[in-house]
Design an enzyme around this catalytic site. Structure first.
Site, PDB file in Angstrom:
ATOM      1  N   THR A 183       0.840  -1.182   0.000  1.00 49.75           N
ATOM      2  CA  THR A 183       0.000   0.000   0.000  1.00 49.75           C
ATOM      3  C   THR A 183       0.878   1.236   0.000  1.00 49.75           C
ATOM      4  O   THR A 183       1.876   1.294   0.725  1.00 49.75           O
ATOM      5  CB  THR A 183      -0.941   0.041   1.218  1.00 49.75           C
ATOM      6  OG1 THR A 183      -1.641   1.283   1.225  1.00 49.75           O
ATOM      7  CG2 THR A 183      -0.194  -0.128   2.531  1.00 49.75           C
ATOM      8  N   GLU A 330      -4.761  -3.263   4.511  1.00 50.13           N
ATOM      9  CA  GLU A 330      -4.416  -3.871   5.794  1.00 50.13           C
ATOM     10  C   GLU A 330      -5.542  -4.706   6.413  1.00 50.13           C
ATOM     11  O   GLU A 330      -5.316  -5.414   7.397  1.00 50.13           O
ATOM     12  CB  GLU A 330      -4.017  -2.770   6.798  1.00 50.13           C
ATOM     13  CG  GLU A 330      -2.726  -2.061   6.463  1.00 50.13           C
ATOM     14  CD  GLU A 330      -2.914  -0.821   5.609  1.00 50.13           C
ATOM     15  OE1 GLU A 330      -2.056   0.079   5.670  1.00 50.13           O
ATOM     16  OE2 GLU A 330      -3.919  -0.746   4.859  1.00 50.13           O
ATOM     17  N   LYS A 440      -7.819  10.472  -2.317  1.00 54.95           N
ATOM     18  CA  LYS A 440      -8.288   9.228  -2.903  1.00 54.95           C
ATOM     19  C   LYS A 440      -8.950   9.522  -4.237  1.00 54.95           C
ATOM     20  O   LYS A 440     -10.029  10.105  -4.293  1.00 54.95           O
ATOM     21  CB  LYS A 440      -9.251   8.493  -1.979  1.00 54.95           C
ATOM     22  CG  LYS A 440      -9.277   6.999  -2.254  1.00 54.95           C
ATOM     23  CD  LYS A 440      -9.856   6.238  -1.093  1.00 54.95           C
ATOM     24  CE  LYS A 440      -9.489   4.773  -1.153  1.00 54.95           C
ATOM     25  NZ  LYS A 440     -10.061   4.014  -0.036  1.00 54.95           N
ATOM     26  N   TRP A 445      -4.998   5.705  -3.718  1.00 57.35           N
ATOM     27  CA  TRP A 445      -4.446   6.721  -2.828  1.00 57.35           C
ATOM     28  C   TRP A 445      -3.355   7.542  -3.509  1.00 57.35           C
ATOM     29  O   TRP A 445      -2.539   7.010  -4.261  1.00 57.35           O
ATOM     30  CB  TRP A 445      -3.827   6.061  -1.596  1.00 57.35           C
ATOM     31  CG  TRP A 445      -4.791   5.405  -0.654  1.00 57.35           C
ATOM     32  CD1 TRP A 445      -4.931   4.066  -0.431  1.00 57.35           C
ATOM     33  CD2 TRP A 445      -5.733   6.048   0.201  1.00 57.35           C
ATOM     34  NE1 TRP A 445      -5.898   3.839   0.499  1.00 57.35           N
ATOM     35  CE2 TRP A 445      -6.413   5.040   0.911  1.00 57.35           C
ATOM     36  CE3 TRP A 445      -6.069   7.383   0.439  1.00 57.35           C
ATOM     37  CZ2 TRP A 445      -7.396   5.321   1.839  1.00 57.35           C
ATOM     38  CZ3 TRP A 445      -7.052   7.666   1.374  1.00 57.35           C
ATOM     39  CH2 TRP A 445      -7.709   6.629   2.058  1.00 57.35           C
TER      40      TRP A 445
END
Length: 546
Positions: A183, A330, A440, A445
């Site tokens: 990420t 996550e 976003k 992101w």
């Protein structure tokens, strides 16, 4: 002890669909139409791929990367790599080369499986991937005659040819790694989330539940959410477990092609970010007689909150329920769900009231705990008014990053999400802000701080502030506010060009505004809340909205 301690391993789920529904199709969009194979063929090819990888030296725990669109071969890689005890590392094809290089080397990928049509993107990293021993090239119709400058490349079909169709999956610890996804949702280098068999097994079972996505063996899935992004929200795993018909769009992600697949393949459920569904809505409004979705019953929408008007349109015009989900890389990733009717009391609600509920982030999926805390880690009331840091814990929630300690992201067994939220008396999560000022855009992101740090490295820039500004299609787009150094001769085009050296096109600022000052907080930090509010008060519009 009264129960068998059978390890929760993904092979127990992934072979199931082919056993129960061997003739169900897995379809992939191509240049020439739709390529079909049965569930049994997909299962057999996954076993062949596992044998080929094992013969090539891939062992338990080794990372095998995929650099691929959504398609049958990507599904085979999910199946083969995870079940043989290796780790399927999905590479985001939208990342800039500098991030891909870091991720591949940090993960120490041993093999990369790549779609032939995006080979040029991977070739930019030639000579920069020392751990990679083999490149496997998957070619859909129209790309069979591929060539590459990358060393040790072999065609996917040649690689698995003549391999046995039965691989004896190893019995390993259920806490062994089976997936890896990075990420870039915070500042600094991307961070890896390592998924275990146990976590993914439980997540897969949970999202099939009636009150979550309500999936069954009779469904047909159009998998739009990228398989390189947070496990495609877990849908390929559960669809293969159940033996669902699966349809994958490969690189054909434009609204008219997706609408055609929904119609022609009798799709019953699909999933994507709001921009996808806004595109479908616009297409159907402009061509009302061209597309008829006779089987479609529900859509899952995530990445960012869909507007209630979009939810209402799909229900009122098409009779299609839009199911909102919230989660993160996550969280494997699904953590909450918001359905048209999530509780018995909702049966008496009006359509508008239901749409308002669906626009919330939703209720926690069974098995997870979600709480909001103040800055002293005291829990806050669930009154729909108090807001604080959103924390989450449960059996498929990340407890640490792969070879990258980030103690500030974890607190007393909880994952600190970085979101600010409220929880209403019914238990609905309502996201109010992001504590790290992330942007976003289209479900992806963008780090405002990374952009700022890069912009201030340009000669003539004294200070830079990057904030999100609302966009009707992409949800948010970055806008850069720049203070020039005295006497500097600087243009907006130069700032954007400077950003192009590090960032992908979709991460670039949509606009650059030269200002005399940037509001500061009492501690001397840039006050982005004030910046955003000022832009809104001034009636600012992005360039493509003017």
């Amino acid at each position: 002890m009264t129960m068998q301690q059978t390890p929760l391993l993904m092979h127990r789920l992934m072979d199931r669909g082919a056993m129960l529904q061997p003739d169900v199709e897995v379809q992939t969009a191509t240049e020439t139409g739709v390529r079909s194979q049965t569930m049994l063929e997909t299962r057999n090819r996954a076993h062949q791929l596992a044998h080929a990888l094992n013969d090539a030296g891939v062992q338990i725990g080794d990372r095998v990367a995929t650099f691929m669109w959504n398609g049958a071969r990507h599904l085979e890689a999910y199946h083969a790599v995870a079940c043989m005890g290796a780790v399927v590392h999905t590479l985001n094809i939208r990342l800039a080369p500098v991030d891909l290089e870091y991720i591949i080397n940090h993960a120490e990928d041993k093999v990369i499986i790549v779609d032939a049509d995006i080979l040029p993107l991977l070739e930019k990293l030639a000579g920069k991937m020392p751990s990679v021993e083999k490149i496997i090239v998957a070619a859909e119709p129209g790309f069979e005659n591929w060539s590459t400058s990358l060393p040790n490349a072999i065609d996917y079909e040649e690689f698995i040819q003549d391999k046995p169709k039965k691989y004896d999956w190893p019995e390993i610890d259920e806490n062994s790694a089976m997936g890896l996804c990075y990420t870039s949702g915070t500042t600094g280098k991307p961070k890896g989330v390592m998924y275990t068999h146990r976590a993914n097994y439980l997540h897969t079972i949970s999202i099939a539940m009636t009150d979550v996505m309500g999936l069954s063996a009779t469904d047909t899935l159009l998998g739009i959410v990228p398989m390189f992004h947070a496990n495609a929200w877990g849908l390929p795993w559960v669809a293969t477990m159940l033996g669902m018909k699966q349809v994958y769009p490969h690189r054909f992600m434009v609204p008219d092609h997706l609408a055609r697949l929904i119609m022609d393949c009798d799709v019953t459920i699909s999933a994507g970010v709001p921009t996808i569904w806004q595109g479908i809505k616009g297409l159907m409004e402009s061509k009302p007689d061209q597309y008829k979705f006779k089987a479609l019953g529900r859509l899952t929408c995530g990445g960012s909150a869909p507007p209630p008007s979009l939810i209402e349109w799909f229900w009122n015009e098409l009779g299609v329920e839009m199911v909102q989900g919230w989660g993160m890389t996550e969280t494997s990733p699904l953590a909450t769900i918001s359905r048209r009717t999530s509780k018995r009391k909702h049966l008496a609600m009006s359509d508008a009231e239901r749409a308002a509920n669906q626009a919330k982030a939703g209720l926690p999926i069974p098995g997870l705990e979600i709480e909001i805390f103040d800055d002293q880690w005291n829990p806050l009331p669930h009154d729909g008014k108090a807001f604080g840091e959103l924390l989450i814990r449960g059996p498929w929630i990340c407890s640490e990053y792969f070879n990258n300690p980030q103690p500030d992201k974890f607190h007393d067994g909880w994952l600190v999400t970085g979101d600010v939220a409220k929880i209403d008396p019914e238990g609905y999560i309502i996201i109010t802000d992001r504590s790290k000022d992330l942007i976003k855009s289209g479900g992806e992101w963008i780090s405002s701080v990374d952009l700022e740090n890069h912009i201030v490295g340009l000669a003539g820039v004294a200070q830079a502030c990057v904030v999100a500004h609302p966009h009707p299609k992409w949800d948010e787009r970055p806008v850069a506010l720049v203070i020039k150094k005295p006497g500097a001769d600087l243009t907006a085009e130069q700032v954007v060009s400077h950003c192009e050296s590090k960032f992908a096109r979709w991460q670039l600022p949509d606009d650059v505004l030269f200002v005399e000052s940037i509001p500061l907080t009492a501690t001397g930090k840039m006050d982005k809340k004030v910046v955003r509010a000022q832009l809104e008060a001034d009636g600012y519009q992005l360039p493509d909205q003017r």
